[in-house]
Write an enzyme that holds these catalytic residues in place. Structure first.
Site, mmCIF file in Angstrom:
data_model
loop_
_atom_site.group_PDB
_atom_site.id
_atom_site.type_symbol
_atom_site.label_atom_id
_atom_site.label_comp_id
_atom_site.label_asym_id
_atom_site.label_seq_id
_atom_site.Cartn_x
_atom_site.Cartn_y
_atom_site.Cartn_z
ATOM 1 C CG ASP A 48 -2.188 0.808 1.044
ATOM 2 O OD1 ASP A 48 -3.276 0.195 0.980
ATOM 3 O OD2 ASP A 48 -2.106 2.062 0.946
ATOM 4 C CG ASN B 273 -8.369 -4.038 -2.860
ATOM 5 O OD1 ASN B 273 -9.583 -3.905 -2.985
ATOM 6 N ND2 ASN B 273 -7.679 -3.453 -1.878
ATOM 7 C CE1 TYR C 29 -13.475 3.594 -8.388
ATOM 8 C CE2 TYR C 29 -15.615 2.928 -9.238
ATOM 9 C CZ TYR C 29 -14.560 2.749 -8.350
ATOM 10 O OH TYR C 29 -14.604 1.717 -7.435
ATOM 11 C CE LYS D 272 -12.148 0.416 -9.602
ATOM 12 N NZ LYS D 272 -11.131 -0.384 -8.896
ATOM 13 C CB THR E 78 -14.492 0.959 2.376
ATOM 14 O OG1 THR E 78 -14.743 1.667 1.146
ATOM 15 C CG2 THR E 78 -14.717 -0.518 2.155
HETATM 16 N N1 LIG Z 1 -16.060 0.625 -1.471
HETATM 17 C C1 LIG Z 1 -16.787 0.450 -2.553
HETATM 18 O O1 LIG Z 1 -17.979 0.784 -2.584
HETATM 19 C C2 LIG Z 1 -16.186 -0.192 -3.777
HETATM 20 C C3 LIG Z 1 -17.077 -0.652 -4.784
HETATM 21 C C4 LIG Z 1 -16.550 -1.232 -5.922
HETATM 22 C C5 LIG Z 1 -15.186 -1.356 -6.064
HETATM 23 N N2 LIG Z 1 -14.356 -0.897 -5.081
HETATM 24 C C6 LIG Z 1 -12.927 -1.051 -5.319
HETATM 25 O O2 LIG Z 1 -12.366 -1.811 -4.280
HETATM 26 C C7 LIG Z 1 -11.001 -1.418 -4.077
HETATM 27 C C8 LIG Z 1 -10.793 -1.116 -2.604
HETATM 28 O O3 LIG Z 1 -11.625 -0.029 -2.253
HETATM 29 P P1 LIG Z 1 -12.012 0.336 -0.747
HETATM 30 O O4 LIG Z 1 -13.431 0.679 -0.768
HETATM 31 O O5 LIG Z 1 -11.498 -0.694 0.184
HETATM 32 O O6 LIG Z 1 -11.203 1.706 -0.604
HETATM 33 P P2 LIG Z 1 -10.305 2.291 0.579
HETATM 34 O O7 LIG Z 1 -10.127 3.730 0.237
HETATM 35 O O8 LIG Z 1 -10.879 1.925 1.905
HETATM 36 O O9 LIG Z 1 -8.933 1.493 0.412
HETATM 37 C C9 LIG Z 1 -8.134 1.650 -0.735
HETATM 38 C C10 LIG Z 1 -6.683 1.354 -0.383
HETATM 39 O O10 LIG Z 1 -5.904 1.539 -1.584
HETATM 40 C C11 LIG Z 1 -4.728 2.256 -1.231
HETATM 41 N N3 LIG Z 1 -4.175 2.968 -2.383
HETATM 42 C C12 LIG Z 1 -4.711 4.042 -3.030
HETATM 43 N N4 LIG Z 1 -3.878 4.446 -4.002
HETATM 44 C C13 LIG Z 1 -2.799 3.620 -3.981
HETATM 45 C C14 LIG Z 1 -1.601 3.543 -4.740
HETATM 46 N N5 LIG Z 1 -1.328 4.408 -5.720
HETATM 47 N N6 LIG Z 1 -0.730 2.552 -4.451
HETATM 48 C C15 LIG Z 1 -0.986 1.669 -3.449
HETATM 49 N N7 LIG Z 1 -2.086 1.709 -2.683
HETATM 50 C C16 LIG Z 1 -2.989 2.679 -2.951
HETATM 51 C C17 LIG Z 1 -5.189 3.208 -0.127
HETATM 52 O O11 LIG Z 1 -4.088 3.725 0.620
HETATM 53 C C18 LIG Z 1 -6.126 2.323 0.678
HETATM 54 O O12 LIG Z 1 -5.426 1.606 1.666
HETATM 55 C C19 LIG Z 1 -10.775 -0.229 -5.003
HETATM 56 O O13 LIG Z 1 -10.143 -0.659 -6.195
HETATM 57 C C20 LIG Z 1 -12.173 0.254 -5.290
HETATM 58 O O14 LIG Z 1 -12.253 0.961 -6.512
HETATM 59 C C21 LIG Z 1 -14.820 -0.335 -3.948
#
Ligand SMILES: NC(=O)c1ccc[n+]([C@@H]2O[C@H](COP(=O)([O-])OP(=O)(O)OC[C@H]3O[C@@H](n4cnc5c(N)ncnc54)[C@H](O)[C@@H]3O)[C@@H](O)[C@H]2O)c1
Length: 252
Positions: free
Chosen positions: A37, A90, A156, A160, A191
């Protein structure tokens, strides 16, 4: 025997949210876990949480947008635990809503670099190391917005959809190398990412909920369980699939 005894699982974006929850779930089922991360404090905290439940983990500070850092991540994962079997790519971000004509170019670049190039670079450096381990499984983070249009988040949604295409093309090539590659497409999940959009904006929350037949958002554990399934032997004939975990969003 637990499902992932003897396996090494790498989770990018493992410092928070879905990534942290999935890393803890892999560790609880026997995997040694590599957390990558950009957020060192959160990543180290996930490592402490894994160790507190009796598991093994290391943190490797990584910006998935930067090729040298991603290569270092893959090298150090193998150095730490001797092999690489599983990767959950992720790490991802979202930004403020806009239309295509109003999407700031720097925001477009940040989202594509993180969400799409980050997944490309991660697979690029994971795949040769998985081959050396005799095979493996990759799950890439897409979204319902990787399957359907969203007028409010063009970068976004574009990133995706790109993850789904990248997943499919890699799955075809690596199928005979004993590496299965799938994408997961979650709906809105509790989240920090989603709470940044909805907290203080009940109208945004209502709009999201109106898209979900089940009438509620997901818990991160409900996403983690599907990632573990896709990486388990129960999914031995599934590759190149983009799996919605969305309370029915894309079924409408
Ligand atoms: N939460 C939702 O509703 C949702 C829905 C669909 C998809 N997603 C996808 O799931 C994944 C996780 O999302 P989440 O909701 O847990 O978000 P979050 O913001 O809680 O966690 C994301 C993590 O990614 C890390 N990150 C961001 N940019 C980075 C980089 N350049 N290098 C390394 N790490 C990096 C952040 O520091 C964080 O720890 C994402 O790809 C998001 O697009 C989330």
């Amino acid at each position: 025997m637990r499902r992932f005894d003897g396996k090494v699982a790498l989770v990018t974006g493992g410092a928070a949210g879905i990534g942290r929850t999935t890393a803890l779930a892999f560790a609880a089922e026997g995997a040694r876990v590599v957390i990558a991360d950009i957020d060192a404090d959160g990543g180290e905290e996930t490592v402490r949480m894994v160790r507190a439940q009796g598991g093994e983990a290391v943190f490797i500070k990584t910006d998935v947008r930067v090729a040298e850092e991603v290569k270092n991540m893959a090298d150090r994962a193998v150095e730490a635990f001797g092999r690489l079997d599983i990767a959950f790519n992720n790490a991802g971000i979202n930004e403020d809503a806009c239309t295509v004509s109003r999407c700031p170019e720097d925001s477009w670049k940040r989202l594509i670099d993180t969400n799409l190039t980050g997944v490309f670079l991660s697979m690029k450096y994971e795949l040769p190391r998985m081959r050396k381990s005799g095979g493996g499984c990759i799950v890439n983070s897409s979204s319902v917005q990787g399957l359907v249009g969203d007028g409010a988040h063009p970068a976004y949604t574009g990133s995706k959809h790109g993850v789904v295409g990248l997943t499919r093309t890699a799955a075809v090539v690596y199928a005979r190398a004993n590496i299965r590659i799938n994408a997961i497409c979650p709906g809105p999940t509790h989240t920090a990412m989603i709470h940044k959009l909805i907290d203080g904006h009940p109208e945004v929350e209502q709009l999201l909920l109106s898209n979900i037949p089940m009438g509620r958002m997901a818990q991160p554990e409900e996403i983690a369980k599907v990632v573990l399934f896709l990486c388990s032997d129960d999914a031995s004939y599934i590759t190149g699939h983009a799996m919605a975990v969305d309370g029915g969003w894309v079924a409408r």
